[in-house]
Design a protein around this motif. Structure first.
Motif, PDB file in Angstrom:
ATOM      1  N   GLY A   1      -4.928   3.173  10.819  1.00  0.00           N
ATOM      2  CA  GLY A   1      -5.454   3.842  11.998  1.00  0.00           C
ATOM      3  C   GLY A   1      -5.690   5.323  11.849  1.00  0.00           C
ATOM      4  O   GLY A   1      -6.697   5.855  12.312  1.00  0.00           O
ATOM      5  N   ALA A   2      -4.771   6.034  11.203  1.00  0.00           N
ATOM      6  CA  ALA A   2      -4.897   7.486  11.116  1.00  0.00           C
ATOM      7  C   ALA A   2      -5.969   7.872  10.103  1.00  0.00           C
ATOM      8  O   ALA A   2      -6.087   7.251   9.045  1.00  0.00           O
ATOM      9  CB  ALA A   2      -3.553   8.097  10.704  1.00  0.00           C
ATOM     10  N   PRO A   3      -6.774   8.897  10.401  1.00  0.00           N
ATOM     11  CA  PRO A   3      -7.792   9.328   9.433  1.00  0.00           C
ATOM     12  C   PRO A   3      -7.149   9.959   8.206  1.00  0.00           C
ATOM     13  O   PRO A   3      -6.223  10.760   8.315  1.00  0.00           O
ATOM     14  CB  PRO A   3      -8.607  10.362  10.222  1.00  0.00           C
ATOM     15  CG  PRO A   3      -7.670  10.861  11.276  1.00  0.00           C
ATOM     16  CD  PRO A   3      -6.778   9.704  11.627  1.00  0.00           C
ATOM     17  N   LEU A   4      -7.628   9.575   7.033  1.00  0.00           N
ATOM     18  CA  LEU A   4      -7.089  10.091   5.776  1.00  0.00           C
ATOM     19  C   LEU A   4      -8.158  10.882   5.034  1.00  0.00           C
ATOM     20  O   LEU A   4      -9.337  10.506   5.026  1.00  0.00           O
ATOM     21  CB  LEU A   4      -6.606   8.949   4.884  1.00  0.00           C
ATOM     22  CG  LEU A   4      -5.448   8.086   5.405  1.00  0.00           C
ATOM     23  CD1 LEU A   4      -5.119   7.013   4.381  1.00  0.00           C
ATOM     24  CD2 LEU A   4      -4.231   8.932   5.694  1.00  0.00           C
ATOM     25  N   ALA A   5      -7.741  11.971   4.413  1.00  0.00           N
ATOM     26  CA  ALA A   5      -8.670  12.774   3.625  1.00  0.00           C
ATOM     27  C   ALA A   5      -9.135  12.027   2.385  1.00  0.00           C
ATOM     28  O   ALA A   5     -10.253  12.229   1.905  1.00  0.00           O
ATOM     29  CB  ALA A   5      -8.013  14.087   3.232  1.00  0.00           C
ATOM     30  N   GLU A   6      -8.263  11.170   1.847  1.00  0.00           N
ATOM     31  CA  GLU A   6      -8.595  10.399   0.648  1.00  0.00           C
ATOM     32  C   GLU A   6      -7.698   9.182   0.584  1.00  0.00           C
ATOM     33  O   GLU A   6      -6.656   9.117   1.230  1.00  0.00           O
ATOM     34  CB  GLU A   6      -8.432  11.247  -0.608  1.00  0.00           C
ATOM     35  CG  GLU A   6      -7.027  11.756  -0.834  1.00  0.00           C
ATOM     36  CD  GLU A   6      -6.919  12.682  -2.029  1.00  0.00           C
ATOM     37  OE1 GLU A   6      -6.474  12.201  -3.082  1.00  0.00           O
ATOM     38  OE2 GLU A   6      -7.276  13.861  -1.906  1.00  0.00           O
ATOM     39  N   THR A   7      -8.103   8.225  -0.212  1.00  0.00           N
ATOM     40  CA  THR A   7      -7.290   7.039  -0.428  1.00  0.00           C
ATOM     41  C   THR A   7      -6.033   7.415  -1.203  1.00  0.00           C
ATOM     42  O   THR A   7      -6.129   8.156  -2.193  1.00  0.00           O
ATOM     43  CB  THR A   7      -8.077   5.993  -1.238  1.00  0.00           C
ATOM     44  OG1 THR A   7      -9.292   5.697  -0.552  1.00  0.00           O
ATOM     45  CG2 THR A   7      -7.271   4.727  -1.436  1.00  0.00           C
ATOM     46  N   PRO A   8      -4.861   6.938  -0.790  1.00  0.00           N
ATOM     47  CA  PRO A   8      -3.663   7.206  -1.607  1.00  0.00           C
ATOM     48  C   PRO A   8      -3.857   6.659  -3.020  1.00  0.00           C
ATOM     49  O   PRO A   8      -4.239   5.499  -3.198  1.00  0.00           O
ATOM     50  CB  PRO A   8      -2.564   6.434  -0.861  1.00  0.00           C
ATOM     51  CG  PRO A   8      -3.059   6.295   0.530  1.00  0.00           C
ATOM     52  CD  PRO A   8      -4.553   6.174   0.423  1.00  0.00           C
ATOM     53  N   PRO A   9      -3.649   7.473  -4.040  1.00  0.00           N
ATOM     54  CA  PRO A   9      -3.868   6.995  -5.412  1.00  0.00           C
ATOM     55  C   PRO A   9      -2.841   5.940  -5.805  1.00  0.00           C
ATOM     56  O   PRO A   9      -1.692   5.985  -5.361  1.00  0.00           O
ATOM     57  CB  PRO A   9      -3.711   8.253  -6.257  1.00  0.00           C
ATOM     58  CG  PRO A   9      -2.882   9.176  -5.427  1.00  0.00           C
ATOM     59  CD  PRO A   9      -3.230   8.876  -4.004  1.00  0.00           C
ATOM     60  N   ARG A  10      -3.262   5.002  -6.635  1.00  0.00           N
ATOM     61  CA  ARG A  10      -2.345   3.977  -7.120  1.00  0.00           C
ATOM     62  C   ARG A  10      -2.520   3.812  -8.621  1.00  0.00           C
ATOM     63  O   ARG A  10      -3.610   3.942  -9.166  1.00  0.00           O
ATOM     64  CB  ARG A  10      -2.551   2.643  -6.392  1.00  0.00           C
ATOM     65  CG  ARG A  10      -3.882   1.965  -6.665  1.00  0.00           C
ATOM     66  CD  ARG A  10      -4.109   0.777  -5.741  1.00  0.00           C
ATOM     67  NE  ARG A  10      -5.333   0.066  -6.069  1.00  0.00           N
ATOM     68  CZ  ARG A  10      -5.981  -0.743  -5.222  1.00  0.00           C
ATOM     69  NH1 ARG A  10      -5.508  -0.945  -3.997  1.00  0.00           N
ATOM     70  NH2 ARG A  10      -7.083  -1.371  -5.603  1.00  0.00           N
ATOM     71  N   VAL A  11      -1.418   3.543  -9.280  1.00  0.00           N
ATOM     72  CA  VAL A  11      -1.421   3.237 -10.703  1.00  0.00           C
ATOM     73  C   VAL A  11      -0.643   1.945 -10.900  1.00  0.00           C
ATOM     74  O   VAL A  11       0.226   1.603 -10.088  1.00  0.00           O
ATOM     75  CB  VAL A  11      -0.804   4.374 -11.550  1.00  0.00           C
ATOM     76  CG1 VAL A  11      -1.641   5.642 -11.433  1.00  0.00           C
ATOM     77  CG2 VAL A  11       0.637   4.652 -11.144  1.00  0.00           C
ATOM     78  N   LEU A  12      -0.953   1.234 -11.957  1.00  0.00           N
ATOM     79  CA  LEU A  12      -0.289  -0.038 -12.227  1.00  0.00           C
ATOM     80  C   LEU A  12       0.632   0.089 -13.427  1.00  0.00           C
ATOM     81  O   LEU A  12       0.267   0.697 -14.440  1.00  0.00           O
ATOM     82  CB  LEU A  12      -1.313  -1.145 -12.520  1.00  0.00           C
ATOM     83  CG  LEU A  12      -2.392  -1.415 -11.483  1.00  0.00           C
ATOM     84  CD1 LEU A  12      -3.169  -2.671 -11.879  1.00  0.00           C
ATOM     85  CD2 LEU A  12      -1.824  -1.542 -10.085  1.00  0.00           C
TER      86      LEU A  12
END
Length: 303
Positions: free
Chosen positions: A143-154
């Motif tokens: 719901g909340a607006p985000l400046a960017e996608t949270p980064p993810r690593v595997l």
């Protein structure tokens, strides 16, 4: 939710050298806050923490660390995908990123068969499970607006998971690996994704004592097929796995000695293609680990 991660900015935020600590999972919360604040003050850019059934839950642990610091990036190394469904993972990561100014990095992994089956899950196809999990995460809304996608690593060691990390995440977090693996991983994933290996270190110049500490650390990992299969592909054999690990294997996985010797290993990972190396000091207490991080900081933060 925004769908772009600035890879150059992600590299800058992670920094060249960070810290990996499993001990915080069993440390009282007040001491965890103090330790995180000291790691930040020393100048390490990112703190990685793991997740086990006997330790803190990864997302609440990250919130504890983020709330105790003002600049430090906090990364999960790793959050077990069998521990929560993909919508919970996506929304949890978004909550942490939004609340703490994009200081959270989500490290995801399939863990290991004994740790997964003990929770009642099927571990027959972990790669496919991860692929489907990432797809479901991508469909989640927040719901909340985000400046960017949270980064993810595997968490990734071998070809197929490394390739998935390159295609469906911002990169790979490797663990229990020598610089030779870092070079191999970089070749597999290409130049764009982030590559962040863990490096265990022992601040000890006596070879016998250093290798004793290293073998205590290595014992668990040498019992897990995910790690031994990867090491076999690097040229290690049953002889190297016997009796707690050969000197050759132990010295390849754990660097020991003076700060400058340890810094040379960190540089070797960078030279092999690592963007960020997270250093895990092996010691019997958080206090001693922090003492070692203080000692190592002048050498490591310029490595």
């Amino acid at each position: 939710m925004a769908d772009i991660v600035d890879m150059g900015e992600l590299r800058r935020r992670l920094g060249r050298t960070g810290v990996w600590l499993s001990s915080l999972a069993a440390t009282p919360a007040a001491r965890v806050r103090e330790a995180a604040a000291e790691i930040e003050e020393l100048g390490y850019a990112t703190l990685w923490v793991g997740e086990t059934p006997a330790g803190r839950e990864a997302f609440t642990h990250a919130a504890l660390l983020l709330s105790a610091t003002g600049r430090l990036r906090v990364a999960t190394g790793i959050a077990n995908i069998y521990g929560r469904d993909p919508v919970a993972a996506a929304n949890g990561a978004a909550t942490l990123a939004e609340a703490w100014d994009q200081r959270f990095v989500l490290g995801l992994g399939v863990s290991h068969k004994p740790l997964v089956t003990s929770r009642g899950h099927d571990y027959s196809a972990p790669l496919e499970y991860m692929r489907d999990y990432l797809g479901a995460m991508d469909q989640a809304t927040f719901g909340a607006p985000l400046a960017e996608t949270p980064p993810r690593v595997l968490a990734a060691l071998r070809r197929r998971m490394l390739e998935l990390a390159a295609r469906r995440a911002q990169g790979a977090h490797t663990y229990f690996v020598p610089p030779e693996h870092t070079a191999k991983a970089r070749d597999l994933i290409g130049s764009a994704p982030v590559l962040a290996p863990e490096q265990a270190v022992v601040v000890e110049t006596d070879a016998g004592r250093a290798r004793e500490i290293a073998r205590e650390y290595a014992a668990l990992y040498l019992s897990l097929p995910n790690y031994t299969k990867n090491l076999r592909e690097l040229g290690f054999s049953d002889d190297d796995f016997a009796d707690g690990g050969s000197d050759r294997l132990i010295d390849a996985i754990v660097v020991w000695g003076e700060p400058e010797t340890i810094a040379e290993r960190i540089r070797a990972h960078h030279d092999a293609g690592a963007d960020h190396v997270c250093v895990q000091p092996l010691a019997d207490s958080v206090d001693t680990q922090l003492e070692h991080l203080r000692l190592l900081a002048p050498a490591l933060l310029t490595a």
